[in-house]
Scaffold this motif. Structure first.
Motif, PDB file in Angstrom:
ATOM      1  N   ASP A 119       0.805  -1.217   0.000  1.00 47.09           N
ATOM      2  CA  ASP A 119       0.000   0.000   0.000  1.00 47.09           C
ATOM      3  C   ASP A 119       0.842   1.274   0.000  1.00 47.09           C
ATOM      4  O   ASP A 119       0.406   2.309   0.483  1.00 47.09           O
ATOM      5  CB  ASP A 119      -0.953   0.006   1.200  1.00 47.09           C
ATOM      6  N   SER A 120       2.051   1.193  -0.531  1.00 43.12           N
ATOM      7  CA  SER A 120       2.946   2.341  -0.506  1.00 43.12           C
ATOM      8  C   SER A 120       3.016   3.028  -1.859  1.00 43.12           C
ATOM      9  O   SER A 120       3.110   2.354  -2.892  1.00 43.12           O
ATOM     10  CB  SER A 120       4.358   1.906  -0.101  1.00 43.12           C
ATOM     11  N   PRO A 121       3.026   4.377  -1.898  1.00 37.26           N
ATOM     12  CA  PRO A 121       3.182   5.081  -3.176  1.00 37.26           C
ATOM     13  C   PRO A 121       4.605   5.003  -3.715  1.00 37.26           C
ATOM     14  O   PRO A 121       4.838   5.295  -4.892  1.00 37.26           O
ATOM     15  CB  PRO A 121       2.812   6.529  -2.823  1.00 37.26           C
ATOM     16  N   VAL A 122       5.554   4.628  -2.859  1.00 33.00           N
ATOM     17  CA  VAL A 122       6.949   4.498  -3.302  1.00 33.00           C
ATOM     18  C   VAL A 122       7.487   3.100  -2.966  1.00 33.00           C
ATOM     19  O   VAL A 122       8.673   2.917  -2.736  1.00 33.00           O
ATOM     20  CB  VAL A 122       7.836   5.593  -2.674  1.00 33.00           C
ATOM     21  N   GLY A 123       6.602   2.125  -2.957  1.00 37.12           N
ATOM     22  CA  GLY A 123       7.002   0.772  -2.625  1.00 37.12           C
ATOM     23  C   GLY A 123       8.015   0.172  -3.574  1.00 37.12           C
ATOM     24  O   GLY A 123       8.752  -0.742  -3.208  1.00 37.12           O
ATOM     25  N   PHE A 124       8.091   0.714  -4.789  1.00 37.85           N
ATOM     26  CA  PHE A 124       9.050   0.211  -5.767  1.00 37.85           C
ATOM     27  C   PHE A 124      10.491   0.390  -5.282  1.00 37.85           C
ATOM     28  O   PHE A 124      11.388  -0.348  -5.705  1.00 37.85           O
ATOM     29  CB  PHE A 124       8.855   0.915  -7.108  1.00 37.85           C
ATOM     30  N   ARG A 153       3.028  11.454   4.865  1.00 41.03           N
ATOM     31  CA  ARG A 153       2.177  12.299   5.699  1.00 41.03           C
ATOM     32  C   ARG A 153       0.801  12.517   5.075  1.00 41.03           C
ATOM     33  O   ARG A 153      -0.183  12.684   5.786  1.00 41.03           O
ATOM     34  CB  ARG A 153       2.846  13.658   5.920  1.00 41.03           C
ATOM     35  N   PHE A 154       0.742  12.519   3.766  1.00 42.37           N
ATOM     36  CA  PHE A 154      -0.519  12.813   3.078  1.00 42.37           C
ATOM     37  C   PHE A 154      -1.003  11.625   2.241  1.00 42.37           C
ATOM     38  O   PHE A 154      -1.767  11.796   1.306  1.00 42.37           O
ATOM     39  CB  PHE A 154      -0.351  14.065   2.207  1.00 42.37           C
ATOM     40  N   TRP A 155      -0.556  10.433   2.596  1.00 37.86           N
ATOM     41  CA  TRP A 155      -0.963   9.243   1.860  1.00 37.86           C
ATOM     42  C   TRP A 155      -2.039   8.506   2.642  1.00 37.86           C
ATOM     43  O   TRP A 155      -1.854   8.152   3.811  1.00 37.86           O
ATOM     44  CB  TRP A 155       0.237   8.328   1.614  1.00 37.86           C
ATOM     45  N   ASP A 156      -3.174   8.257   2.016  1.00 34.70           N
ATOM     46  CA  ASP A 156      -4.268   7.503   2.612  1.00 34.70           C
ATOM     47  C   ASP A 156      -4.070   6.029   2.278  1.00 34.70           C
ATOM     48  O   ASP A 156      -4.216   5.621   1.125  1.00 34.70           O
ATOM     49  CB  ASP A 156      -5.610   8.007   2.063  1.00 34.70           C
ATOM     50  N   PHE A 157      -3.737   5.238   3.278  1.00 36.06           N
ATOM     51  CA  PHE A 157      -3.398   3.834   3.035  1.00 36.06           C
ATOM     52  C   PHE A 157      -4.626   2.992   2.702  1.00 36.06           C
ATOM     53  O   PHE A 157      -4.508   1.969   2.023  1.00 36.06           O
ATOM     54  CB  PHE A 157      -2.677   3.251   4.258  1.00 36.06           C
ATOM     55  N   ASP A 158      -5.791   3.383   3.177  1.00 38.19           N
ATOM     56  CA  ASP A 158      -7.003   2.626   2.887  1.00 38.19           C
ATOM     57  C   ASP A 158      -7.454   2.833   1.438  1.00 38.19           C
ATOM     58  O   ASP A 158      -7.786   1.877   0.741  1.00 38.19           O
ATOM     59  CB  ASP A 158      -8.120   3.026   3.846  1.00 38.19           C
ATOM     60  N   ARG A 159      -7.447   4.090   1.003  1.00 39.76           N
ATOM     61  CA  ARG A 159      -7.902   4.400  -0.353  1.00 39.76           C
ATOM     62  C   ARG A 159      -6.770   4.458  -1.373  1.00 39.76           C
ATOM     63  O   ARG A 159      -7.017   4.587  -2.572  1.00 39.76           O
ATOM     64  CB  ARG A 159      -8.661   5.735  -0.338  1.00 39.76           C
ATOM     65  N   LYS A 160      -5.529   4.369  -0.863  1.00 43.93           N
ATOM     66  CA  LYS A 160      -4.336   4.383  -1.714  1.00 43.93           C
ATOM     67  C   LYS A 160      -4.312   5.602  -2.629  1.00 43.93           C
ATOM     68  O   LYS A 160      -4.180   5.496  -3.856  1.00 43.93           O
ATOM     69  CB  LYS A 160      -4.225   3.080  -2.527  1.00 43.93           C
ATOM     70  N   ARG A 161      -4.411   6.747  -1.996  1.00 43.48           N
ATOM     71  CA  ARG A 161      -4.318   8.012  -2.717  1.00 43.48           C
ATOM     72  C   ARG A 161      -3.916   9.098  -1.729  1.00 43.48           C
ATOM     73  O   ARG A 161      -4.042   8.928  -0.508  1.00 43.48           O
ATOM     74  CB  ARG A 161      -5.646   8.354  -3.375  1.00 43.48           C
ATOM     75  N   PHE A 162      -3.441  10.217  -2.252  1.00 40.59           N
ATOM     76  CA  PHE A 162      -3.052  11.324  -1.396  1.00 40.59           C
ATOM     77  C   PHE A 162      -4.296  12.073  -0.919  1.00 40.59           C
ATOM     78  O   PHE A 162      -5.273  12.213  -1.655  1.00 40.59           O
ATOM     79  CB  PHE A 162      -2.109  12.271  -2.135  1.00 40.59           C
ATOM     80  N   ALA A 163      -4.225  12.546   0.347  1.00 38.40           N
ATOM     81  CA  ALA A 163      -5.364  13.249   0.942  1.00 38.40           C
ATOM     82  C   ALA A 163      -4.847  14.219   1.994  1.00 38.40           C
ATOM     83  O   ALA A 163      -3.788  14.008   2.600  1.00 38.40           O
ATOM     84  CB  ALA A 163      -6.341  12.265   1.573  1.00 38.40           C
TER      85      ALA A 163
END
Length: 284
Positions: free
Chosen positions: A129-134, A261-271
């Protein structure tokens, strides 16, 4: 540590839980479908978000799931209650926000069956669930290419580990319940000090949540110091290399923290309001 009976070894899985209502059922679905897993012990650590009710309803449809309670808060008391309750010859552990692959139970079962000299196993975790998991994926890839994954190790990773029941019984009294030590490292050091082998298994790969990455750099530094404190507690000398490693880990975390800080892990988007940070499966 070879098995003394002809029946196939039983594999139990322990899952500590504290307020994991959004994720616990998905975790359990991954476990109950695996024939190699004989029982699943969910340890509720005082949830007030409906997690126990979700597990209880799930267990009604899946008899291999059992819900137990540990009211003393902390990952170590919850783990210990689960391990003590488990009936398996092999006892695995994962977290409620971790997703294991379909072969996970079979990998643990077969490795411990085929390697009687090994007391415990651990694997690799990357993020689901990470935006930079790569970045972590690439790091694991490089380590694998260099031949650095697999074989004897001195530590275990809590969301992806297992050990033999007799190894647990041998070290249980040695393990700490203090909140200022790293519980998985403490368990690994207890095993190592008794000459019990820990192997990292390359095929034992799980996907965990990156939500702890929202922890502030200040708290993350305190978390890293727990590792050094645990090493010193066991009478080992804290080496300069250990300090270099925790500084590197803290630096990496701090550089990525503004993203999380602004990553929503449930919806997998920034918020703008992504939710509260979590530091471990039981809130510590």
């Amino acid at each position: 540590m070879s098995q003394s009976h002809a029946a196939p070894p039983v594999l139990s899985v322990v899952v500590p839980v504290l307020n994991e209502a959004p994720v616990i059922e998905r975790c359990l679905q991954r476990l109950v479908t695996q024939d190699a897993i004989d029982e699943i012990i969910v340890v509720d650590n005082g949830s007030d978000d409906g997690s126990p009710e979700i597990v209880r309803a799930f267990a009604a449809a899946h008899p291999k799931v059992e819900l137990v309670h540990e009211h003393h808060r902390g990952i170590t008391p919850a783990r210990n209650t689960g391990f003590d309750t488990a009936k398996g010859d092999f006892i695995a552990r994962t977290d409620a926000d971790t997703l294991v692959p379909p072969h996970w139970g079979r990998t643990i079962h077969d490795f411990l069956t085929e390697h009687p000299e090994t007391a415990a196993v651990t694997g690799i975790c990357t993020y689901h669930d990470s935006p930079v998991g790569f970045l972590l994926d690439f790091g694991v890839y490089l380590q694998d290419r260099r031949g650095k994954i697999g074989g004897p190790v001195g530590n275990m990773y809590g969301p992806n580990m297992a050990l033999r029941r007799d190894a647990w019984l041998e070290v249980r009294a040695d393990t700490q319940v203090r909140v200022d030590v790293a519980e998985d490292l403490d368990l690994a050091l207890c095993l190592s000090k008794r000459g019990l082998r820990i192997d990292q298994v390359k095929d034992m790969h799980a996907l965990t949540s990156a939500r702890r990455r929202r922890t502030s750099p200040h708290h993350w530094w305190r978390f890293q110091l727990m590792g050094l404190r645990t090493i010193a507690h066991h009478g080992y000398r804290v080496l300069p290399l250990h300090r270099v490693l925790i500084v590197a880990a803290w630096t990496t975390h701090t550089l990525q923290w503004p993203i999380y800080r602004f990553w929503d892990f449930d919806r997998k988007r920034f918020a703008l309001r992504p939710g509260a940070a979590r530091r471990s499966a039981v809130g510590h």
